[in-house]
Design a protein around this motif. Structure first.
Motif, PDB file in Angstrom:
ATOM      1  N   GLU A   1      37.056  52.757  40.932  1.00  0.00           N
ATOM      2  CA  GLU A   1      36.143  51.962  41.753  1.00  0.00           C
ATOM      3  C   GLU A   1      36.093  52.418  43.193  1.00  0.00           C
ATOM      4  O   GLU A   1      35.096  52.225  43.858  1.00  0.00           O
ATOM      5  CB  GLU A   1      36.581  50.503  41.711  1.00  0.00           C
ATOM      6  CG  GLU A   1      36.660  50.010  40.292  1.00  0.00           C
ATOM      7  CD  GLU A   1      36.421  48.542  40.197  1.00  0.00           C
ATOM      8  OE1 GLU A   1      37.194  47.803  40.809  1.00  0.00           O
ATOM      9  OE2 GLU A   1      35.469  48.149  39.530  1.00  0.00           O
TER      10      GLU A   1
ATOM     11  N   THR B   1      31.532  46.608  45.524  1.00  0.00           N
ATOM     12  CA  THR B   1      32.710  47.308  45.006  1.00  0.00           C
ATOM     13  C   THR B   1      33.954  46.893  45.768  1.00  0.00           C
ATOM     14  O   THR B   1      35.031  46.788  45.179  1.00  0.00           O
ATOM     15  CB  THR B   1      32.564  48.843  45.073  1.00  0.00           C
ATOM     16  OG1 THR B   1      31.716  49.157  46.152  1.00  0.00           O
ATOM     17  CG2 THR B   1      31.982  49.375  43.805  1.00  0.00           C
TER      18      THR B   1
ATOM     19  N   GLN C   1      35.066  43.893  44.187  1.00  0.00           N
ATOM     20  CA  GLN C   1      35.615  44.179  42.864  1.00  0.00           C
ATOM     21  C   GLN C   1      37.049  44.683  42.984  1.00  0.00           C
ATOM     22  O   GLN C   1      37.906  44.350  42.178  1.00  0.00           O
ATOM     23  CB  GLN C   1      34.759  45.219  42.134  1.00  0.00           C
ATOM     24  CG  GLN C   1      33.509  44.612  41.532  1.00  0.00           C
ATOM     25  CD  GLN C   1      32.613  45.645  40.881  1.00  0.00           C
ATOM     26  OE1 GLN C   1      32.746  46.839  41.125  1.00  0.00           O
ATOM     27  NE2 GLN C   1      31.691  45.185  40.067  1.00  0.00           N
ATOM     28  N   ILE C   2      37.293  45.488  44.021  1.00  0.00           N
ATOM     29  CA  ILE C   2      38.641  46.019  44.204  1.00  0.00           C
ATOM     30  C   ILE C   2      39.585  44.906  44.672  1.00  0.00           C
ATOM     31  O   ILE C   2      40.695  44.751  44.174  1.00  0.00           O
ATOM     32  CB  ILE C   2      38.613  47.181  45.217  1.00  0.00           C
ATOM     33  CG1 ILE C   2      37.864  48.371  44.607  1.00  0.00           C
ATOM     34  CG2 ILE C   2      40.029  47.590  45.609  1.00  0.00           C
ATOM     35  CD1 ILE C   2      37.502  49.448  45.599  1.00  0.00           C
TER      36      ILE C   2
ATOM     37  N   PRO D   1      36.971  42.683  39.027  1.00  0.00           N
ATOM     38  CA  PRO D   1      35.569  42.675  38.635  1.00  0.00           C
ATOM     39  C   PRO D   1      35.183  41.478  37.770  1.00  0.00           C
ATOM     40  O   PRO D   1      34.016  41.208  37.569  1.00  0.00           O
ATOM     41  CB  PRO D   1      35.427  43.978  37.838  1.00  0.00           C
ATOM     42  CG  PRO D   1      36.799  44.269  37.335  1.00  0.00           C
ATOM     43  CD  PRO D   1      37.758  43.699  38.329  1.00  0.00           C
TER      44      PRO D   1
ATOM     45  N   SER E   1      35.584  50.361  35.351  1.00  0.00           N
ATOM     46  CA  SER E   1      35.020  49.724  36.538  1.00  0.00           C
ATOM     47  C   SER E   1      33.828  48.911  36.072  1.00  0.00           C
ATOM     48  O   SER E   1      33.331  49.103  34.976  1.00  0.00           O
ATOM     49  CB  SER E   1      34.605  50.783  37.564  1.00  0.00           C
ATOM     50  OG  SER E   1      33.608  51.611  37.036  1.00  0.00           O
TER      51      SER E   1
ATOM     52  N   ASP F   1      36.864  56.727  32.810  1.00  0.00           N
ATOM     53  CA  ASP F   1      35.970  55.576  32.925  1.00  0.00           C
ATOM     54  C   ASP F   1      34.591  55.949  32.385  1.00  0.00           C
ATOM     55  O   ASP F   1      33.976  56.892  32.876  1.00  0.00           O
ATOM     56  CB  ASP F   1      35.876  55.213  34.418  1.00  0.00           C
ATOM     57  CG  ASP F   1      34.986  54.023  34.671  1.00  0.00           C
ATOM     58  OD1 ASP F   1      34.602  53.358  33.695  1.00  0.00           O
ATOM     59  OD2 ASP F   1      34.691  53.750  35.847  1.00  0.00           O
TER      60      ASP F   1
ATOM     61  N   LYS G   1      32.207  53.559  32.290  1.00  0.00           N
ATOM     62  CA  LYS G   1      31.344  52.576  32.956  1.00  0.00           C
ATOM     63  C   LYS G   1      30.449  51.811  31.982  1.00  0.00           C
ATOM     64  O   LYS G   1      29.440  51.238  32.396  1.00  0.00           O
ATOM     65  CB  LYS G   1      30.433  53.277  33.968  1.00  0.00           C
ATOM     66  CG  LYS G   1      31.139  53.770  35.216  1.00  0.00           C
ATOM     67  CD  LYS G   1      30.077  53.934  36.277  1.00  0.00           C
ATOM     68  CE  LYS G   1      30.372  54.904  37.352  1.00  0.00           C
ATOM     69  NZ  LYS G   1      29.164  55.411  37.980  1.00  0.00           N
TER      70      LYS G   1
END
Lengths: 276, 331, 316, 370
Positions: free
Chosen positions: B293, C117, C120-121, C125, D33, D71, D73
């Motif tokens: 992320e 984001t 989310q971190i 999430p 993520s 990932d 996604k």
């Protein structure tokens, strides 16, 4: 072979901006339109060029009705104009500003231009030659590759007029060409416009600068409150008491101030938003 | 803004070196690609598809100045053209080249269909209507299950082949895409320089003044939409052929926004800029893959930084392919 | 049938008032800067998260009583988000004020991506459960069910909207903001503190958005880092529908949008005899938007401008 | 840029260099993520837990296991890039891939092309019907997942009518169609099928349409958080039908986000046995919590089970090439934490366990299994 306004009328809701104006403009002459602010001078130009719709009456050019046409069709009938606030294509070069005027005649060959480079360069050279000729007339040849938006104000005015002339229009409409120019520039402009006289062209200039109008125009119409007040030669206009009264007696102070502010902003190159 | 100024000041002498460098790197990359592991080739394929999309969208945004947020619809039209005409779905198995032509035509038609309602709109209104158009296309694809398989998508698409040569491995698609991208780039660049391209620029700069000099803005805009959509649709067909699976989730609003970003960050209105923008937005997340992320956060911050430092994009509009060529071969 | 009608009307009003709170932020920023602030949906998200954080601090660490804690959390959160909004404007948009119109818009996209984001971190999430601000009591009104939560949201939203109406039309700050949105150069010539006015807009817009976010999170009982995306898009659609730049337009657009959505869900299968189900609701929404814009290219309450009265230079 | 070149060189050297004989690499691909990251991460964690234990014990017959976690996604395009990355790496001999059927659809052909065997997690029944020779699915597909709830609704609840809602996504639509079919085959009546948009959070308008239809059960084919939102709003609107949801609802979040009183009696069907079903699973739950500091996710146990399958594969395989691993994988028969597993010729489990839970208080109570 003339431009004719026949009982031309423009209303904005209750307000009558142009009130049954009938006039005709002969080719080969330069016609001036003067009058106090709010008299409807620019409205006349905007209606002729198709920017405003016509409420009633008609506009005929060489026996063809203009007022039913779309704006680009009017342009393609040989009408070219400049704007009160300069409207150039800022991020295009001076040369391109002129070149793009050949769109109506050249667009059909676009795909040929894309697939066949020699054809494209021949076309482009032909266009550029014509454009450079006009640029030279307005002393702009040195600025051909400069972005239009980066030119000094006076040059931009010249370029806009050059753009209007590039396709050799039948009817040339100049909306306050001297606005924002200093004395020298105005004199220069007057000389250049005089040199552009052509027996086939009808030129109409809306202008506040009386020196320019008197020096250049063969025929002047005076607008007042949307009505045609007077029509005649420069000498006749200067002699007319009606005209003097209109200018001195009833000129609306607020309008004048607004106009001054407008000119000032135009000089500064500020984009203005006005409510309709 | 001293950083911006120093970045913007491309000195004429050094710019020739830059031009040579760009050119040399490009040639070296192209030459090296077939020898890379398949993963890298796949990433480069993906990059080329986005460059193709960027070239298409740039015609509407960069040249004509119309903010189109629904470009992904044309991409979807192309992808589904291939999916429907070369899969067990309708049990049609048409040849790849024929489908490319069909996709191009369908793309052009959809482009004009979108163009007509938005002609009168400006700026932000145009943006939201095109966005809505893109969403409408996606929702319809997601819901006409009998035709498109709905959310399941269409799987087991045929392997593409051109004149008997099978296009299946990533490296095959690399060559195909390279040719198509170069062709599309060439067409777009020559269009920009044509009289129609000048008219597009005039519309971008001042639409009313453009009408005032006799440009039929309706036709010129429709031509822009149609050309742009055609390129988008071709990209979609190739994408479908390389993925051999299509589903609606590949055609979301985010994709449209990504392509717009690519164009703007790279340098709007400039094909070289699109390459730069695509390289940043497509390659960077791939390079930073292990940061999960954090890479997206980094990308977001980088976007803000780049736009503030270079609001007109990394490659200036004036440094187009013509200038590159002139720098390379000119006096 | 009447019960259903009442029920759906209340549903639409509730969603509409949340849309309106967010749409106002879009429209105010647009009015002043002619910029679409794509990060506005994230203010909505931040509102919920900040309020949640404050709430858990107040209840957990300080041990404050529920109702007071809720009020404090609400007020503090919206102000904090307002300040964040001002800060973002300073950093990400102000340097671009004299740039192309597209630049700040895309900068705001970058801000949006970073905030989502980042959250989310920070918070993970996954959607997180959010406590109810109002106790849920169901009232049966003529066959429809209305919850106390819906009433609470309607009241809170309307109070905020009237507050804004008062601020814009009656207060000095409002006059300054309106002057700047009318013409920035003229306002500057008149000696108005343009930066101050812009900051004000970037304070009030996110504040309202954050309020919308808190109401939303407590209405639905969850919040997530991506919650701003979909609703932001809808509120933006509402602002455009009503005529972007117009404050009453944003509210009108929001309620129209909500009624179209609810009406679409309820009526689409009936009208089309089941050919088009509720899954086509968003198609209907966008189709109506496009139709409205075809008739009124500047939205329902947008300023109608004729071609020559506005000098449209390049959009970007 | 330097990093990119470094990665490039590294990739090239791996490509060229000889593979080490005593260590194999397993490619792990799932959403790490975005909104589905929780499922992907916790599933992989279960596997990593087992593999780490395996390595600590010295591997299987001296072979240690490394993993390369990527990932995807939940995006088909990203999935194919990851797939290619695994394919290119000779050390990767097995893939634990794609949580989402939609992603698996686009990656399976790539794995097939480079002969990399996979344990695929996507549960859409069609995946095993496309003739792939290198995949197995160590988890019940949706056919099994939606059979138990239909039988339970008809039998135990005595339901006559059902209303089916789906989110128009691959999983939600697929599983709700299967439920509807099973429910009808069992003699029930499906009175309506409603689709909602996957991004919807407000179901009030839909619920107002449902209310007068008075179904006995409502089957909701969707994922979190829609499941919780729907349950909450359904209860708030005073609808008393029993709500049945698929595996995504098997998380404490369902109860937390919907609010405890709003989900009482809701049925959740999933392929996962209760965490206290056997001492082994209970032990796993404890280990997981100790290692990752949080409770095991809904699919963590399957990650663990896949580790057990891998161990058995390594015990029985002739060699460590992809082909050998594939042969061993298809022939595997192993006792795992969820019971004895073996695959049929399409790669589907011969016996696929599935379970049904009912929300009681703040807990999931097992009410049926198959």
């Amino acid at each position: 072979m003339t431009l004719v306004f026949n009982k031309l009328r423009k209303e904005y809701g209750q307000v009558v901006a142009i009130d049954d104006v009938t006039a005709s403009f002969a080719p080969g002459l330069i016609h001036g339109v003067i009058g106090p602010n709010g008299a409807g001078k620019s409205t006349l130009i905007n209606m002729t060029a198709g920017s405003y719709t016509v409420s009633a009456g008609s506009i005929m050019l060489d026996g063809k009705r203009l007022d039913k046409l779309k704006k680009y069709q009017i342009a393609n009938s040989g009408v070219a104009r400049t704007y009160q606030n300069i409207r150039l294509f800022d991020q295009m070069t001076a040369l391109e500003n002129l070149e793009v005027c050949f769109y109506p005649s050249d667009v059909g060959g676009t795909w040929k231009e894309v697939v066949w480079p020699p054809y494209a360069s021949a076309r482009r050279d032909r266009r550029r030659e014509k454009c450079m000729e006009i640029l030279r007339l307005f002393d702009l040849q040195g600025h051909a590759d400069a972005e239009a938006g980066s030119l000094p104000y006076g040059r931009q005015r010249m370029l806009e007029i050059a753009r209007a002339l590039v396709c050799n229009p039948r009817l040339l409409l100049l909306d306050e060409p001297a606005a924002g120019l200093n004395h020298h520039e105005t004199a220069d402009l007057t000389a250049k416009l005089a040199a552009q006289r052509s027996p086939d062209r009808i030129t109409i200039i809306v202008e506040h600068d009386m020196d320019l109008v008197m020096a250049l125009c063969d025929n002047i119409i005076v607008m007042h409150h949307g009505k045609l007040l007077f029509q005649g030669t420069p000498a006749e206009v200067q002699a007319s008491t009606d005209v003097q009264l209109a200018y001195l007696g009833t000129a609306n102070d607020i309008d004048d101030i607004r106009a001054a502010a407008q000119d000032r902003r135009a000089q500064l190159g500020i984009r203005t938003r006005r409510r309709s | 803004m001293s950083v911006a100024e120093s970045l913007a000041a491309v000195r004429p002498r050094s710019s020739r070196a830059v031009a040579f460098l760009v050119f040399a790197v490009a040639i070296a990359l192209i030459a090296a690609t077939p020898f890379l592991p398949n993963y890298y080739i796949r990433v480069i394929d993906s990059l080329l598809i986005y460059i193709l999309l960027g070239i298409g969208l740039n015609i509407v945004i960069g040249y004509t100045g119309l903010l189109d947020l629904g470009f992904v619809a044309f991409y979807a039209v192309g992808a589904y053209s291939y999916a429907l005409l070369a899969s067990p779905q309708l049990d049609l198995h048409l040849p790849f080249l024929l489908i490319l032509v069909v996709a191009a035509c369908l793309g052009a038609i959809t482009g004009i269909l979108l163009g007509i309602p938005v002609l009168r709109l400006r700026g932000d209104y145009l943006a939201i209507v095109t966005l809505g158009f893109g969403e409408i296309v996606r929702i319809i694809i997601n819901n006409v299950d009998w035709l498109t398989g709905g959310p399941k998508g269409i799987a087991r698409l045929d392997k593409a082949s051109i004149l008997g040569i099978q296009i299946a491995r990533p490296v095959d698609f690399f060559w195909l895409l390279l040719v198509v991208v170069l062709l599309a780039g060439l067409v777009a660049w020559r269009l920009e320089r044509s009289i129609l391209g000048k008219a597009w620029a005039a519309i971008r700069e001042d639409q009313d003044a453009a009408r005032g000099i006799g440009i039929n803005t309706t036709n010129a805009k429709l031509a822009a939409f149609a050309t742009s959509a055609t390129i988008g649709s071709i990209a979609g067909a190739i994408f479908a052929a390389s993925q051999r699976f299509v589903s609606p989730e590949s055609f979301t609003l985010q994709e449209s926004v990504l392509i717009v970003l690519m164009i703007v960050i790279g340098g709007i209105g400039n094909i070289l800029g699109i390459v730069a923008g695509a390289a940043i937005l497509i390659l960077l997340p791939e390079v930073l893959r292990e940061f999960a992320e954090w890479r997206i956060l980094f990308l977001g911050l980088l976007m803000i930084f780049l736009i503030i430092v270079r609001p007109a994009g990394i490659v200036p509009r004036s440094f187009g392919p013509d200038k590159l060529i002139r720098r390379l071969f000119g006096k | 049938m009447l019960g259903n009608l009442i029920q759906q009307t209340v549903n639409a009003l509730t969603i509409g008032s949340i849309y309106a709170l967010i749409a106002l932020g879009y429209t105010m920023v647009y009015g002043v800067l002619r910029m679409i602030n794509f990060a506005h949906g994230e203010m909505f998200m931040l509102g919920a998260y900040v309020a949640f954080l404050i709430l858990s601090m107040l209840v957990g660490d300080v041990g404050m009583a529920g109702a007071i804690a809720l009020t404090v959390a609400f007020v503090v959160a919206v102000f904090l988000v307002g300040l964040i909004g001002v800060g973002i404007e300073r950093v990400a948009y102000k340097p671009l004020r004299n740039s192309t119109r597209l630049a700040p818009m895309l900068s705001s996209l970058g801000v949006s991506l970073s905030l989502v984001t980042g959250m989310q971190i920070l918070a993970g999430p996954q959607p997180v459960a959010f406590p109810s601000f109002f106790p849920v009591v169901r009232y049966e009104v003529l066959g429809g069910t209305i919850t106390s939560m819906q009433i609470g949201i309607l009241v809170a939203a309307f109070v905020l909207m009237f507050g804004l109406h008062f601020l814009v039309n009656r207060s000095r700050i409002g006059i300054i903001v309106r002057a700047v949105s009318e013409s920035r150069p003229t306002a500057q010539l008149l000696g108005i503190n343009v930066n101050g006015a812009i900051s004000m807009v970037f304070f009030v817009g996110p504040l309202l958005g954050a309020a919308g976010g808190i109401l939303y999170a407590s209405y639905y009982g969850i919040m997530s880092p991506t919650m701003g995306a979909v609703i932001g898009l809808k509120a933006f659609t509402a602002a455009i529908l009503g005529g972007i730049g117009s404050i009453p337009g944003a509210m009108l657009g929001a309620f129209i949008l909500a009624f179209v959505e609810v009406g679409g869900t309820a009526l689409l299968p009936v009208i089309t005899h089941g050919v088009l189900g509720t899954e086509y609701r968003d198609v209907l929404t966008f189709a109506i938007l496009i139709l409205v814009l075809l008739v009124r290219p500047a939205g329902i309450l947008g300023e109608a401008v004729s071609e020559e009265s506005i000098v449209y230079k390049r959009e970007f | 840029m330097r990093k990119f070149i470094a990665t490039l060189l590294l990739g090239a050297s791996l490509f060229a260099g000889p593979a080490m004989a005593e260590q194999i690499t397993i490619g792990l691909s799932a959403p790490l993520s975005g909104p589905q990251a929780y499922f992907g991460t916790t599933w992989h964690n279960g596997f990593k837990l087992y593999v780490d234990k395996l390595n600590a014990d010295g591997g299987v017959n001296g072979v240690t296991v490394a993993y390369d976690q990527q990932d995807d996604k939940a995006d088909p395009r990203e999935g194919t890039l990851v797939a290619q990355k695994f394919c290119d790496n000779d050390k990767v001999v097995l893939g634990l891939v794609n949580f989402n059927s939609g992603v698996a659809q686009s990656t399976l052909p790539i794995y097939e092309d480079c002969s990399l065997p996979t344990m695929t997690f996507g549960s859409n029944p069609s995946l095993t019907k496309q003739g792939y020779k290198l995949m197995v699915r160590p988890v019940a597909n949706d056919l099994a997942g939606a059979l138990l709830p239909a039988e339970y609704a008809l039998g135990k609840l005595g339901a006559k009518t059902a209303l089916v809602v789906n989110d128009k996504q691959v999983f939600g639509q697929g599983i709700s169609e299967i439920f509807a079919k099973n429910f009808q085959d069992g003699g029930g009546k499906v009175i309506d099928t409603i689709s909602v948009a996957p991004s919807d959070v407000d179901f009030a308008a839909v619920l107002a349409q449902i209310k007068p239809k008075k179904p006995d059960v409502i089957y909701l084919g969707a994922v979190m958080p829609q499941l919780a939102l729907f349950a909450k709003q359904m209860h708030e609107q005073g609808i008393t039908a029993t709500l049945i949801v698929p595996d995504g609802g098997y998380t404490p979040d369902l109860i937390k986000q919907a609010g405890e009183p709003n989900v009482q009696g809701t049925l959740v069907a999933i392929q996962v046995p209760p965490m206290d079903a056997s001492p082994e699973i209970a032990e796993f739950a404890k280990l997981y919590k100790a290692k990752y500091g949080e409770d095991a996710g809904p699919y963590s146990i399957y990650g663990y089970v896949q580790g057990q399958i891998l161990e058995q594969v390594l015990k029985t395989t002739k060699g460590l090439t992809r082909e050998d691993i594939n042969t061993a994988l298809h022939a595997v028969k192993v006792k795992t934490a969820v019971g004895e597993l073996e695959f049929d010729e399409t790669g589907e489990l011969k016996v696929a366990p599935s379970y049904l839970y009912k929300v009681e208080g703040s807990k999931f109570q097992l009410v049926g299994s198959k």
